[in-house]
Design a protein around this motif. Structure first.
Motif, PDB file in Angstrom:
ATOM      1  N   UNK A   1       0.837  -1.204   0.000  1.00 54.18           N
ATOM      2  CA  UNK A   1       0.000   0.000   0.000  1.00 54.18           C
ATOM      3  C   UNK A   1       0.867   1.247   0.000  1.00 54.18           C
ATOM      4  N   UNK A   2       0.515   2.216  -0.830  1.00 53.98           N
ATOM      5  CA  UNK A   2       1.243   3.473  -0.909  1.00 53.98           C
ATOM      6  C   UNK A   2       0.414   4.605  -0.314  1.00 53.98           C
ATOM      7  N   UNK A   3       1.105   5.672   0.048  1.00 48.36           N
ATOM      8  CA  UNK A   3       0.427   6.916   0.413  1.00 48.36           C
ATOM      9  C   UNK A   3       0.686   7.899  -0.720  1.00 48.36           C
ATOM     10  N   UNK A   4      -0.372   8.308  -1.390  1.00 46.59           N
ATOM     11  CA  UNK A   4      -0.278   9.123  -2.611  1.00 46.59           C
ATOM     12  C   UNK A   4      -0.978  10.453  -2.377  1.00 46.59           C
ATOM     13  N   UNK A   5      -0.314  11.543  -2.702  1.00 50.92           N
ATOM     14  CA  UNK A   5      -0.906  12.874  -2.551  1.00 50.92           C
ATOM     15  C   UNK A   5      -1.195  13.441  -3.935  1.00 50.92           C
ATOM     16  N   UNK A   6      -2.423  13.900  -4.124  1.00 50.14           N
ATOM     17  CA  UNK A   6      -2.841  14.529  -5.381  1.00 50.14           C
ATOM     18  C   UNK A   6      -3.284  15.956  -5.083  1.00 50.14           C
ATOM     19  N   UNK A   7      -2.745  16.919  -5.804  1.00 48.07           N
ATOM     20  CA  UNK A   7      -3.121  18.324  -5.627  1.00 48.07           C
ATOM     21  C   UNK A   7      -3.734  18.842  -6.926  1.00 48.07           C
ATOM     22  N   UNK A   8      -5.053  19.005  -6.911  1.00 51.20           N
ATOM     23  CA  UNK A   8      -5.783  19.479  -8.095  1.00 51.20           C
ATOM     24  C   UNK A   8      -7.119  20.019  -7.605  1.00 51.20           C
ATOM     25  N   UNK A   9      -8.212  19.700  -8.314  1.00 50.91           N
ATOM     26  CA  UNK A   9      -9.555  20.115  -7.925  1.00 50.91           C
ATOM     27  C   UNK A   9     -10.404  18.868  -7.688  1.00 50.91           C
ATOM     28  N   UNK A  10     -10.941  18.738  -6.480  1.00 55.38           N
ATOM     29  CA  UNK A  10     -11.732  17.543  -6.153  1.00 55.38           C
ATOM     30  C   UNK A  10     -13.178  17.787  -6.573  1.00 55.38           C
ATOM     31  N   UNK A  11     -13.455  17.517  -7.844  1.00 54.62           N
ATOM     32  CA  UNK A  11     -14.780  17.759  -8.399  1.00 54.62           C
ATOM     33  C   UNK A  11     -15.007  16.846  -9.589  1.00 54.62           C
ATOM     34  N   UNK A  12     -16.260  16.570  -9.857  1.00 59.21           N
ATOM     35  CA  UNK A  12     -16.625  15.769 -11.028  1.00 59.21           C
ATOM     36  C   UNK A  12     -16.839  16.640 -12.264  1.00 59.21           C
ATOM     37  N   UNK A  13     -16.664  17.952 -12.125  1.00 61.87           N
ATOM     38  CA  UNK A  13     -16.884  18.876 -13.234  1.00 61.87           C
ATOM     39  C   UNK A  13     -15.664  18.943 -14.131  1.00 61.87           C
ATOM     40  N   UNK A  14     -15.920  19.088 -15.423  1.00 68.93           N
ATOM     41  CA  UNK A  14     -14.899  19.303 -16.450  1.00 68.93           C
ATOM     42  C   UNK A  14     -13.808  18.250 -16.357  1.00 68.93           C
ATOM     43  N   UNK A  76       3.811  21.702   4.592  1.00 65.02           N
ATOM     44  CA  UNK A  76       4.867  20.944   5.267  1.00 65.02           C
ATOM     45  C   UNK A  76       4.295  20.134   6.437  1.00 65.02           C
ATOM     46  N   UNK A  77       3.389  20.730   7.181  1.00 61.51           N
ATOM     47  CA  UNK A  77       2.752  20.014   8.297  1.00 61.51           C
ATOM     48  C   UNK A  77       1.918  18.848   7.789  1.00 61.51           C
ATOM     49  N   UNK A  78       1.210  19.074   6.685  1.00 62.37           N
ATOM     50  CA  UNK A  78       0.405  17.994   6.104  1.00 62.37           C
ATOM     51  C   UNK A  78       1.317  16.874   5.608  1.00 62.37           C
ATOM     52  N   UNK A  79       2.439  17.248   5.007  1.00 64.84           N
ATOM     53  CA  UNK A  79       3.378  16.234   4.523  1.00 64.84           C
ATOM     54  C   UNK A  79       3.868  15.362   5.681  1.00 64.84           C
ATOM     55  N   UNK A  80       4.282  15.988   6.780  1.00 67.38           N
ATOM     56  CA  UNK A  80       4.806  15.236   7.919  1.00 67.38           C
ATOM     57  C   UNK A  80       3.743  14.331   8.531  1.00 67.38           C
ATOM     58  N   UNK A  81       2.501  14.744   8.428  1.00 71.61           N
ATOM     59  CA  UNK A  81       1.428  13.923   8.994  1.00 71.61           C
ATOM     60  C   UNK A  81       1.244  12.633   8.207  1.00 71.61           C
ATOM     61  N   UNK A  82       1.326  12.706   6.880  1.00 72.91           N
ATOM     62  CA  UNK A  82       1.018  11.538   6.040  1.00 72.91           C
ATOM     63  C   UNK A  82       2.255  10.889   5.408  1.00 72.91           C
ATOM     64  N   UNK A  83       3.343  11.614   5.263  1.00 69.55           N
ATOM     65  CA  UNK A  83       4.567  11.101   4.640  1.00 69.55           C
ATOM     66  C   UNK A  83       4.279  10.385   3.309  1.00 69.55           C
ATOM     67  N   UNK A  84       3.692  11.060   2.331  1.00 67.12           N
ATOM     68  CA  UNK A  84       3.381  10.396   1.042  1.00 67.12           C
ATOM     69  C   UNK A  84       4.649   9.949   0.330  1.00 67.12           C
ATOM     70  N   UNK A  85       4.517   8.912  -0.476  1.00 63.21           N
ATOM     71  CA  UNK A  85       5.644   8.416  -1.269  1.00 63.21           C
ATOM     72  C   UNK A  85       5.513   8.808  -2.742  1.00 63.21           C
ATOM     73  N   UNK A  86       4.317   9.312  -3.130  1.00 58.77           N
ATOM     74  CA  UNK A  86       4.056   9.732  -4.508  1.00 58.77           C
ATOM     75  C   UNK A  86       3.282  11.041  -4.487  1.00 58.77           C
TER      76      UNK A  86
END
Length: 367
Positions: A1-14, A76-86
């Motif tokens: 299992x990986x921890x993956x961080x995605x930064x975009x728009x969380x929506x079903x539009x467009x 940075x705080x969010x990163x330390x909380x989850x430690x994503x690998x991707x």
């Protein structure tokens, strides 16, 4: 299992649905996914269990562009909380997420920033001093060189632009997908041929030349059945409105809401994309989804994914070639329906979200 961080728009539009779907698909596969949504903005984070994994959705601490030091500190705080690998990051999210993640992980995280907008588009559409442009170019060049593992490019043209403008050879092509919203094709009036433009009204989009070419064509062929629709907003709005004047064969409808797009494209015989420079225009995917074939400029990344005379007509974005294009459209009216069928087939085969997710999973899993 990986921890993956995605930064975009969380929506079903467009086309933002690409990241919404990918996040949920990766979660369903048993991963822990953290999603930072720029738009829409969520006042409170929330979690959702999907399949064997967990999805956590956050928004930046401000509704504005996340470009300040406090945004970097929050991330940075969010990163330390989850430690994503991707990390997969889009648009305004790219700078902070990519740089901070790479530094805090001591280079271990795999980062995949997106290259959505061509440098040539920005140069033509955005007014700024050469000093400011050069600073941004150098900053981005360093980001790609030192902080990106691969840069996701939606087209071959984007890969070429990335290498030419930034000297970066890390580009990997993954075409943008689109949520399939098709509910059947409208019955089109055979007494007219409706050609529609939808998009930003900016210099790189070639709309002014399109209108000039259409006016020349209509003067040459006064009994033509072609009607031109123009929809969108941008810096050239007033210029276009003045250019069209009272011409009854050109309908300038202004900006459309997201819910109006499908009806507009579905009720057209063709959608035209006259861009001088463009990556993988979303409207092209939405048009093909709606079984509406494209009239598309050769200087777009999407044109190389299509087959001339089968699911589209291609042209060079000059006034002279667009005049010839209108003539070709008028003389090929009997082929429009079959081209629409082929255009939708191309959409289903190449631009579905399932295909996109499968490709991104392969990239993530690469050593």
């Amino acid at each position: 299992m990986k921890t993956i961080l995605i930064a975009h728009n969380y929506t079903e539009s467009s086309f933002s649905f690409m990241s919404y779907y990918l996040a949920r698909d990766l979660t369903r596969a048993g991963n822990s996914v953290v999603f930072i949504s720029h738009n829409p903005f969520f006042n409170k984070p929330f979690k959702e269990n999907i399949g064997e994994g967990e999805l956590s959705v956050y928004s930046w601490p401000t509704v504005n562009r996340p470009v300040k030091f406090k945004d970097a500190l929050w991330f940075a705080k969010l990163y330390w909380r989850y430690r994503p690998t991707v990390l997969i990051s889009h648009f305004v999210n790219v700078n902070i997420t990519t740089i901070v993640s790479k530094i805090l992980s001591l280079g271990k995280i795999k980062t995949f920033p997106y290259y959505h907008t061509l440098s040539t588009q920005i140069q033509q559409d955005v007014s700024s001093s050469s000093l400011k442009r050069n600073f941004k170019k150098y900053r981005k060049k360093l980001l790609y060189k030192w902080f990106a593992d691969q840069v996701i490019c939606p087209s071959d043209l984007a890969k070429e632009d990335l290498e030419y403008y930034f000297g970066c050879t890390k580009g990997v092509k993954v075409v943008n997908p689109m949520k399939d919203r098709f509910n059947g094709k409208s019955t089109l009036n055979s007494d007219s041929i409706v050609v529609s433009y939808l998009g930003r009204l900016e210099p790189s989009k070639g709309v002014i030349d399109l209108i000039h070419a259409f006016l020349v064509y209509k003067e040459k062929f006064k009994t033509s059945k072609i009607i031109l629709n123009i929809a969108g907003s941008g810096s050239q709005h007033n210029q276009i409105e003045e250019l069209i004047g009272n011409d009854v064969k050109i309908n300038f409808v202004g900006a459309l809401t997201y819910n109006e797009i499908d009806k507009y494209l579905n009720e057209s015989h063709y959608t035209i994309i006259p861009s001088k420079f463009d990556n993988l225009p979303t409207v092209g995917l939405e048009s093909m989804m709606n079984q509406t074939p494209l009239l598309i400029s050769n200087t777009t990344g999407l044109s190389t994914e299509l087959e001339e005379g089968i699911d589209c007509f291609k042209f060079n974005p000059t006034k002279e070639e667009m005049v010839l294009l209108f003539e070709r459209v008028e003389n090929s009216a009997e082929n429009q329906y079959e081209m629409g069928i082929k255009a939708r087939k191309t959409f289903v085969e190449k631009f579905g979200v399932e295909t996109y997710s499968a490709m991104m999973k392969k990239i993530i899993e690469r050593k």
